[in-house]
Scaffold this active site. Structure first.
Site, PDB file in Angstrom:
ATOM      1  CG  PHE A 104      -1.610   0.169  -2.296  1.00 19.72           C
ATOM      2  CD1 PHE A 104      -1.283  -1.092  -2.136  1.00 19.72           C
ATOM      3  CD2 PHE A 104      -1.461   0.841  -3.691  1.00 19.72           C
ATOM      4  CE1 PHE A 104      -0.496  -1.736  -3.285  1.00 19.72           C
ATOM      5  CE2 PHE A 104      -0.853   0.204  -4.572  1.00 19.72           C
ATOM      6  CZ  PHE A 104      -0.394  -1.270  -4.469  1.00 19.72           C
ATOM      7  N   PRO A 105      -3.908   0.338   2.044  1.00 19.05           N
ATOM      8  CG  PRO A 105      -4.352  -1.129   3.896  1.00 19.05           C
ATOM      9  CD  PRO A 105      -4.170  -1.056   2.469  1.00 19.05           C
ATOM     10  N   GLY A 134      -0.485   2.628   1.931  1.00 22.53           N
ATOM     11  CA  GLY A 134       0.342   3.113   0.943  1.00 22.53           C
ATOM     12  C   GLY A 134       1.096   2.186   0.129  1.00 22.53           C
ATOM     13  N   GLY A 135       0.748   0.916   0.549  1.00 23.39           N
ATOM     14  CA  GLY A 135       1.394  -0.015  -0.378  1.00 23.39           C
ATOM     15  C   GLY A 135       2.821  -0.141  -0.443  1.00 23.39           C
ATOM     16  CG  PHE A 136       4.593  -2.011  -3.802  1.00 26.62           C
ATOM     17  CD1 PHE A 136       5.049  -3.135  -3.218  1.00 26.62           C
ATOM     18  CD2 PHE A 136       3.367  -2.130  -4.796  1.00 26.62           C
ATOM     19  CE1 PHE A 136       4.695  -4.561  -3.580  1.00 26.62           C
ATOM     20  CE2 PHE A 136       2.737  -3.417  -4.892  1.00 26.62           C
ATOM     21  CZ  PHE A 136       3.377  -4.349  -4.487  1.00 26.62           C
ATOM     22  CB  THR A 137       5.056   4.377  -2.057  1.00 24.64           C
ATOM     23  OG1 THR A 137       5.282   3.882  -3.344  1.00 24.64           O
ATOM     24  CG2 THR A 137       6.083   5.467  -2.220  1.00 24.64           C
ATOM     25  N   PRO A 138       5.067   3.093   1.285  1.00 23.07           N
ATOM     26  CG  PRO A 138       5.880   1.884   2.759  1.00 23.07           C
ATOM     27  CD  PRO A 138       6.322   2.337   1.334  1.00 23.07           C
ATOM     28  CG  LEU A 139      -0.149   6.204   3.700  1.00 24.20           C
ATOM     29  CD1 LEU A 139      -1.273   6.304   4.825  1.00 24.20           C
ATOM     30  CD2 LEU A 139      -0.456   7.415   2.509  1.00 24.20           C
ATOM     31  CE1 TYR A 177      -2.272  -9.997  -5.161  1.00 24.66           C
ATOM     32  CE2 TYR A 177      -2.989 -10.854  -3.109  1.00 24.66           C
ATOM     33  CZ  TYR A 177      -3.013  -9.912  -3.973  1.00 24.66           C
ATOM     34  OH  TYR A 177      -3.742  -8.853  -4.102  1.00 24.66           O
TER      35      TYR A 177
HETATM   36  N1  LIG Z   1      -7.117  -5.358  -5.803  1.00 28.15           N
HETATM   37  C1  LIG Z   1      -6.096  -4.894  -5.923  1.00 28.15           C
HETATM   38  O1  LIG Z   1      -5.519  -4.552  -7.128  1.00 28.15           O
HETATM   39  C2  LIG Z   1      -4.880  -4.822  -4.931  1.00 28.15           C
HETATM   40  C3  LIG Z   1      -3.717  -4.454  -5.004  1.00 28.15           C
HETATM   41  C4  LIG Z   1      -3.002  -4.174  -4.020  1.00 28.15           C
HETATM   42  C5  LIG Z   1      -3.205  -4.941  -2.596  1.00 28.15           C
HETATM   43  N2  LIG Z   1      -4.519  -5.610  -2.697  1.00 28.15           N
HETATM   44  C6  LIG Z   1      -4.757  -6.268  -1.391  1.00 28.15           C
HETATM   45  O2  LIG Z   1      -4.589  -5.203  -0.431  1.00 28.15           O
HETATM   46  C7  LIG Z   1      -3.813  -5.734   0.666  1.00 28.15           C
HETATM   47  C8  LIG Z   1      -3.145  -4.764   1.407  1.00 28.15           C
HETATM   48  O3  LIG Z   1      -2.149  -3.772   0.372  1.00 28.15           O
HETATM   49  P1  LIG Z   1      -0.646  -3.857   0.561  1.00 28.15           P
HETATM   50  O4  LIG Z   1      -0.300  -5.148   1.356  1.00 28.15           O
HETATM   51  O5  LIG Z   1      -0.218  -3.775  -0.716  1.00 28.15           O
HETATM   52  O6  LIG Z   1      -0.419  -2.500   0.927  1.00 28.15           O
HETATM   53  P2  LIG Z   1      -0.656  -2.007   2.374  1.00 28.15           P
HETATM   54  O7  LIG Z   1      -1.094  -2.638   3.379  1.00 28.15           O
HETATM   55  O8  LIG Z   1      -0.866  -0.423   2.190  1.00 28.15           O
HETATM   56  O9  LIG Z   1       1.301  -1.736   2.964  1.00 28.15           O
HETATM   57  C9  LIG Z   1       1.926  -3.066   2.958  1.00 28.15           C
HETATM   58  C10 LIG Z   1       3.225  -2.363   3.048  1.00 28.15           C
HETATM   59  O10 LIG Z   1       3.397  -1.956   4.342  1.00 28.15           O
HETATM   60  C11 LIG Z   1       4.623  -2.189   5.063  1.00 28.15           C
HETATM   61  N3  LIG Z   1       3.736  -2.451   6.366  1.00 28.15           N
HETATM   62  C12 LIG Z   1       2.617  -3.109   6.664  1.00 28.15           C
HETATM   63  N4  LIG Z   1       2.614  -2.816   8.294  1.00 28.15           N
HETATM   64  C13 LIG Z   1       3.543  -2.093   8.512  1.00 28.15           C
HETATM   65  C14 LIG Z   1       3.891  -1.220   9.930  1.00 28.15           C
HETATM   66  N5  LIG Z   1       2.956  -1.449  10.965  1.00 28.15           N
HETATM   67  N6  LIG Z   1       4.696  -0.156   9.862  1.00 28.15           N
HETATM   68  C15 LIG Z   1       5.599  -0.226   9.087  1.00 28.15           C
HETATM   69  N7  LIG Z   1       5.207  -0.914   7.622  1.00 28.15           N
HETATM   70  C16 LIG Z   1       4.265  -1.658   7.389  1.00 28.15           C
HETATM   71  C17 LIG Z   1       4.604  -3.661   4.516  1.00 28.15           C
HETATM   72  O11 LIG Z   1       5.810  -4.222   4.825  1.00 28.15           O
HETATM   73  P3  LIG Z   1       6.062  -5.418   5.688  1.00 28.15           P
HETATM   74  O12 LIG Z   1       6.071  -6.698   5.051  1.00 28.15           O
HETATM   75  O13 LIG Z   1       7.557  -5.338   6.170  1.00 28.15           O
HETATM   76  O14 LIG Z   1       5.514  -5.147   6.991  1.00 28.15           O
HETATM   77  C18 LIG Z   1       4.186  -3.494   3.095  1.00 28.15           C
HETATM   78  O15 LIG Z   1       5.402  -2.917   2.284  1.00 28.15           O
HETATM   79  C19 LIG Z   1      -2.951  -6.703   0.240  1.00 28.15           C
HETATM   80  O16 LIG Z   1      -2.201  -7.539   1.041  1.00 28.15           O
HETATM   81  C20 LIG Z   1      -3.988  -7.442  -1.007  1.00 28.15           C
HETATM   82  O17 LIG Z   1      -4.361  -8.510  -0.339  1.00 28.15           O
HETATM   83  C21 LIG Z   1      -5.253  -5.467  -3.604  1.00 28.15           C
END
Ligand SMILES: NC(=O)c1ccc[n+]([C@@H]2O[C@H](COP(=O)([O-])OP(=O)(O)OC[C@H]3O[C@@H](n4cnc5c(N)ncnc54)[C@H](OP(=O)(O)O)[C@@H]3O)[C@@H](O)[C@H]2O)c1
Length: 292
Positions: A213-214, A216-221, A63
């Site tokens: 992506f709990p 939804g990741g880059f495409t929020p749920l 990262y």
């Molecule tokens: N093993 C793998 O291949 C892999 C792949 C991807 C991710 N990961 C790990 O999984 C973790 C979680 O995944 P992720 O961060 O990609 O996706 P995520 O937790 O599903 O969602 C993150 C996205 O949601 C937004 N968000 C977070 N909280 C919010 C809220 N309360 N209201 C509205 N939007 C919100 C964030 O934007 P803002 O920053 O603006 O809040 C960001 O755009 C990562 O941090 C990483 O450590 C692992």
């Protein structure tokens, strides 16, 4: 006692961590590449997470690359004894930010040493082998050679525990024959439930399942059912999505990612939300493939 204590703990190797943690991927720059737009804000998010009781942070040296780990070190080192840092290896970044498989013995060893140096640690609590057989989805194929490399690094004392990421059920079963797998980190959320059977299997065996992506990741749920439920309960859709995961299975450990203090607080407050049974039934209809 902080509010996230309410959701209980689950084992991660020889540690127990709270079921609501934090994922650090969003702290790097756009596309998880380069420095954050607001460095001080990134450091503040990390400090606030730990101040609010988070004891499980997910990261990787790819990262940034390197940047997210350096931020964690700057914000939190020396680390609290109860903080578990989980990292992953198996990819490296191209000069253009692309994600490149890095599965050779040399690359995996280098990645472990990069994580140790940038996090300021002598041993890594948990290292996930991130399959890159297909970049975005689990794909069948042997992971034996890279797992053996991690097992060797574990014998040298550089890694305490090994996990798997972006993997199939077959690969999890094969990996468990080779070494002790303490967690599986795959994509899973309200709308993507391909791992339902795997989660239940791991729960039976006391192995943690950590959905990436709990939210939804880059495409929020986005779902009208989710929005309706949130409005009814007077919380946000993201809080409902997290509460649903917490209720889905006791071995699920959450690592929602955010670069925003407001979102961090909102996500941690999901610990206070208990979803009634009829809401769980309604939310089951959000999934693409339906519940198992
Ligand atoms: N093993 C793998 O291949 C892999 C792949 C991807 C991710 N990961 C790990 O999984 C973790 C979680 O995944 P992720 O961060 O990609 O996706 P995520 O937790 O599903 O969602 C993150 C996205 O949601 C937004 N968000 C977070 N909280 C919010 C809220 N309360 N209201 C509205 N939007 C919100 C964030 O934007 P803002 O920053 O603006 O809040 C960001 O755009 C990562 O941090 C990483 O450590 C692992």
């Amino acid at each position: 006692m902080s509010s996230i204590d309410q959701v209980g703990t689950f084992s991660l190797g020889d540690r127990r961590v709270k079921r609501l943690g934090y994922g650090a991927m969003q702290l790097a720059g756009p596309g998880v590449f380069g420095p954050p737009r607001d460095r001080d804000a990134a450091l503040a998010v990390l400090r606030e997470a730990v101040a609010r009781g988070v004891d499980h942070i997910d990261t990787s040296d790819f990262y940034g690359p390197h940047i997210t780990n350096q931020l964690i070190r700057e914000a939190l080192h020396p680390y609290r004894k109860d903080l578990t840092l989980v990292t992953k290896v198996g990819a490296r970044r191209g000069a253009d930010g692309s994600w490149i498989p890095a599965f050779s013995r040399e690359e995996l060893t280098q990645a472990v040493h990069d994580n140790l140096r940038n996090l300021g640690l002598e041993a890594l609590d948990v290292v996930n082998l991130r399959s890159m057989l297909s970049v975005h989805h689990p794909a069948e194929g042997s992971l034996e050679a890279p797992l053996r490399v991690l097992a060797d690094l574990q014998k040298q004392g550089l890694i305490r525990h090994i996990g798997l990421s972006n993997v199939t059920r077959t690969q999890v079963a094969a990996g468990r024959q080779l070494c002790n797998i303490v967690c599986v980190q795959n994509q899973y959320n309200l709308a993507h439930r391909e791992d339902d059977a795997l989660i239940d299997e791991l729960a039976r065996d006391g192995i943690a399942y950590v959905p990436f992506f709990p939210l939804g990741g880059f495409t929020p749920l986005q779902s009208s059912t989710l929005s309706d439920v949130a409005a009814r309960l007077q919380v946000t859709p993201m809080q409902v999505a997290l509460a649903w995961l917490l209720r889905r299975s006791p071995n699920i450990l959450l690592i929602p990612g955010t670069s925003s203090l407001t979102h961090l607080r909102e996500n941690l407050a999901a610990a206070e939300l208990t979803l009634p049974g009829d809401v769980m039934t309604a939310l089951d209809t959000v999934a693409d493939i339906g519940p198992a």
